[in-house]
Scaffold this motif. Structure first.
Motif, short mmCIF file in Angstrom:
data_model
loop_
_atom_site.label_atom_id
_atom_site.label_comp_id
_atom_site.label_asym_id
_atom_site.label_seq_id
_atom_site.Cartn_x
_atom_site.Cartn_y
_atom_site.Cartn_z
N ILE A 220 -2.71 3.68 -8.50
CA ILE A 220 -2.00 2.43 -8.77
C ILE A 220 -0.70 2.37 -7.98
O ILE A 220 -0.37 1.34 -7.36
N SER A 221 0.05 3.46 -7.99
CA SER A 221 1.32 3.48 -7.26
C SER A 221 1.09 3.39 -5.76
O SER A 221 1.88 2.78 -5.03
N TYR A 222 -0.01 3.97 -5.27
CA TYR A 222 -0.33 3.90 -3.85
C TYR A 222 -0.51 2.45 -3.41
O TYR A 222 0.07 2.01 -2.41
N ILE A 223 -1.33 1.69 -4.14
CA ILE A 223 -1.59 0.31 -3.72
C ILE A 223 -0.33 -0.54 -3.87
O ILE A 223 -0.12 -1.48 -3.09
N ASN A 224 0.53 -0.22 -4.82
CA ASN A 224 1.79 -0.95 -4.93
C ASN A 224 2.71 -0.67 -3.75
O ASN A 224 3.39 -1.57 -3.25
N GLU A 225 2.71 0.56 -3.28
CA GLU A 225 3.52 0.89 -2.11
C GLU A 225 2.99 0.18 -0.87
O GLU A 225 3.75 -0.33 -0.05
N ILE A 226 1.66 0.14 -0.73
CA ILE A 226 1.05 -0.58 0.38
C ILE A 226 1.40 -2.07 0.31
O ILE A 226 1.70 -2.72 1.32
N ALA A 227 1.37 -2.62 -0.92
CA ALA A 227 1.72 -4.04 -1.10
C ALA A 227 3.15 -4.32 -0.64
O ALA A 227 3.42 -5.35 0.00
N ASN A 228 4.05 -3.41 -0.94
CA ASN A 228 5.45 -3.60 -0.55
C ASN A 228 5.61 -3.55 0.98
O ASN A 228 6.41 -4.30 1.55
N ILE A 229 4.84 -2.68 1.62
CA ILE A 229 4.88 -2.62 3.08
C ILE A 229 4.28 -3.90 3.67
O ILE A 229 4.82 -4.47 4.63
N CYS A 230 3.18 -4.37 3.06
CA CYS A 230 2.55 -5.61 3.53
C CYS A 230 3.55 -6.76 3.50
O CYS A 230 3.61 -7.58 4.42
N GLU A 231 4.33 -6.82 2.45
CA GLU A 231 5.30 -7.90 2.31
C GLU A 231 6.33 -7.87 3.44
O GLU A 231 6.74 -8.90 3.95
N ARG A 232 6.71 -6.65 3.82
CA ARG A 232 7.72 -6.52 4.89
C ARG A 232 7.16 -6.90 6.26
O ARG A 232 7.87 -7.49 7.08
N VAL A 233 5.89 -6.54 6.50
CA VAL A 233 5.35 -6.73 7.85
C VAL A 233 4.56 -8.03 7.99
O VAL A 233 4.14 -8.38 9.10
N GLY A 234 4.36 -8.75 6.88
CA GLY A 234 3.65 -10.01 6.96
C GLY A 234 2.15 -9.91 6.79
O GLY A 234 1.42 -10.86 7.08
#
Length: 435
Positions: A220-234
C-alpha cells in the motif's frame, strides 16, 4: 467438537460463529457483561456483513452461546481459542497483558487434556510464554495435559465471515502430533475446496501473521509513493497502476493509492514487527519507510485542502463522506478520517460527516466536535467542499449535479481516487485527488 473462544471482538465473534456454523458447540467468553447481554439478545456490537444472521441462527440452533464464566467454558471444551486484544503499547510493542491473564485463568481451570490456541496476533515466542503460565497455574495432575498451538487469523474486515468460512489457507503452528491431528479434524469441513493447511513450527506460524500483514502494508505504501511521484512528473497513477497490476507477479490487490491503511491490524502489526526487529538487533528500513509513508499520506491530503484555500480554512465547512477505516465495517481504529478531521478542526474548520455504518463509533471518537449528518446529501447543506475519505459503494455514483449545486466552492477532495476527473469537470466540479 466442543470449543470455547475467549474474547468477543472482531476475531472472536467471527471465528466462534463460523465454528458453530460447521456443527461445533461453541461458547464465546467475555468479561464485559453489557456486551454479553447484547449478544444474548441478538444485538451485535460490530458491523460485519453476514455476521448477525450467522450468530442468530446458531444461537437458535443451540450451537453457539455466550458466557462470562471462563472456568466453566474451559472445563467443558477440548479446544480453547485465545482471541483477546493485543493493543499497541507506548513503545510500539504488542501489549500482552490480556493474553497472559487468560492463560493464567486457563491454567487454573484445566481438568484434562486441552488444545490451547493462540488466535490473537502475538509476537514470536508468545506460545512458549503462554505454556509456561498455564503450567505454573495448573494443578499438579494437569500440568502436562495441554498443548499450545499458533493458528493465526487472516480475516479482512468487511469480508471476515467469507474469509473464515472459505479460507485461502490455514496455518497451524504446532510441536505436538496430537494437537495437530485435533486441529486438522476441526478444520476438515473448511478444506473441501482444496485450499491448503500449512503446518509448521510455532514460532514460524507466529511470524507468518506479522509478515503477511507487513507485506500488504508495504504494498500500500509503495503505490502511494508511486502516486506522489506521478503527481510531480505529470503521470497518471491510474494508468500506472493498471500497467503494473496486470503483471501476475504483482497483482492488483492492495495496490490502490489513497490515504493509506488504518484499522486494528496493519498499523499495530507493522509497529509490533518493527519492535521485534529492534529487540533482536535487526534493521528493518523498508518497514520503517512504509510506516512513515502511510502517515504522510494523511498529511499530504490535509495539505491539498489547505493549499486550495491559501492556508486559511478557518470558518470553512467541509462535508466528509466516510469515517470508517475501510468500507463494510464500523471500525474507526487508526482510521485516516480521525487524523484528517482533527487537523482541520484545529485550524478552525467545521465538519459535517456521514458514514453508512460508523456514526455511533464516530460519536465516541469525536463527541460534539463535529456535526453528524443523517445522509450523504445532508452533509452538503451550506457546505464549502466535499472530502471523500472512505470508498463506500453508495458514494461511488452520487448525483454529481446535485452535489455541484449544493457545494459553495464546487470542489471535491477525493482521498480514495474513486471518481473520474473528466466526468466531474464536465459537470462543473473541481476535482483534487491523490496522484
Amino acid at each position: 467438537m466442543k470449543i470455547c473462544v475467549i474474547g468477543t471482538g472482531y476475531v472472536g465473534l467471527v471465528v466462534g460463529a463460523c465454528f458453530a456454523e460447521m456443527g461445533n458447540f461453541v461458547i464465546c467468553v467475555d468479561n464485559d457483561e453489557e456486551k454479553l447481554n447484547k449478544l444474548k439478545n441478538g444485538i451485535i456490537p460490530i458491523y460485519e456483513p453476514g455476521l448477525e444472521d450467522l450468530i442468530k441462527f446458531n444461537v437458535a440452533e443451540k450451537r453457539l452461546s455466550f458466557s462470562s464464566d471462563l472456568e466453566k467454558a474451559v472445563k467443558e471444551s477440548l479446544i480453547c481459542f485465545i482471541a483477546v486484544g493485543t493493543p499497541q503499547g507506548e513503545d510500539g510493542s504488542a501489549d500482552m497483558k490480556y493474553v497472559y491473564t487468560v492463560a493464567k485463568q486457563i491454567g487454573k481451570a484445566l481438568n484434562g487434556y486441552k488444545v490451547i490456541v493462540d488466535k490473537s496476533t502475538v509476537p514470536v515466542g508468545t506460545a512458549e510464554k503462554v505454556a509456561e503460565i498455564i503450567k505454573t497455574n495448573a494443578k499438579e495432575e494437569f500440568k502436562n495435559e495441554f498443548d499450545v498451538v499458533s493458528n493465526p487469523e487472516f480475516l479482512k474486515q468487511g469480508a471476515a465471515v467469507e474469509d473464515s468460512l472459505k479460507p485461502d489457507r490455514i496455518v497451524i503452528g504446532s510441536n505436538s502430533d496430537k494437537a495437530t491431528k485435533i486441529m486438522y479434524e476441526l478444520y476438515a469441513p473448511y478444506l473441501r475446496t482444496g485450499n491448503p493447511v500449512i503446518t509448521m513450527d510455532i514460532k514460524s506460524a507466529e511470524m507468518t501473521k506479522y509478515a503477511a500483514n507487513s507485506f500488504l502494508a508495504v504494498k500500500i505504501s509503495y503505490i502511494n509513493e508511486i502516486a506522489n511521484i506521478c503527481e510531480r512528473v505529470g503521470a497518471n497513477i491510474d494508468m500506472v497502476r493498471m500497467g503494473i497490476a496486470s503483471d501476475k507477479r504483482i497483482g492488483n490487490q492492495f495496490l490502490f493509492p489513497g490515504l493509506g491503511y488504518g484499522g486494528s491490524c496493519f498499523p499495530k502489526d507493522v509497529k509490533a514487527l518493527l519492535n521485534t526487529a529492534k529487540e533482536n538487533n535487526c534493521e528493518y528500513d523498508m518497514l520503517k519507510a512504509a510506516d512513515s509513508i502511510n502517515f504522510n499520506q494523511r498529511k499530504l491530503f490535509i495539505g491539498k485542502v489547505e493549499t486550495y484555500y491559501n492556508n486559511n480554512i478557518k470558518g470553512k465547512t467541509f462535508a466528509v463522506w466516510g469515517l470508517a477505516f475501510k468500507p463494510n465495517t464500523n471500525d474507526m481504529r487508526e482510521a485516516p478520517s480521525i487524523t484528517i478531521i482533527n487537523a482541520l478542526l484545529e485550524k478552525g474548520a467545521i465538519i459535517k460527516a456521514y458514514d453508512p455504518k460508523a456514526m455511533e463509533t464516530a460519536k465516541m471518537v469525536f463527541g460534539d466536535k463535529i456535526i453528524y449528518a443523517s445522509s450523504s446529501y445532508d452533509t452538503l447543506e451550506n457546505t464549502d467542499a466535499l472530502l471523500l475519505l472512505t470508498e463506500w459503494n453508495e458514494f461511488r455514483r452520487p448525483d454529481f449535479n446535485r452535489v455541484r449545486d449544493m457545494l459553495k466552492d464546487k470542489v471535491i477532495f477525493d482521498g480514495r481516487n474513486i471518481y473520474d476527473r473528466s466526468m466531474l469537470e464536465e459537470r462543473g466540479l473541481k476535482y483534487i485527488r491523490i496522484g
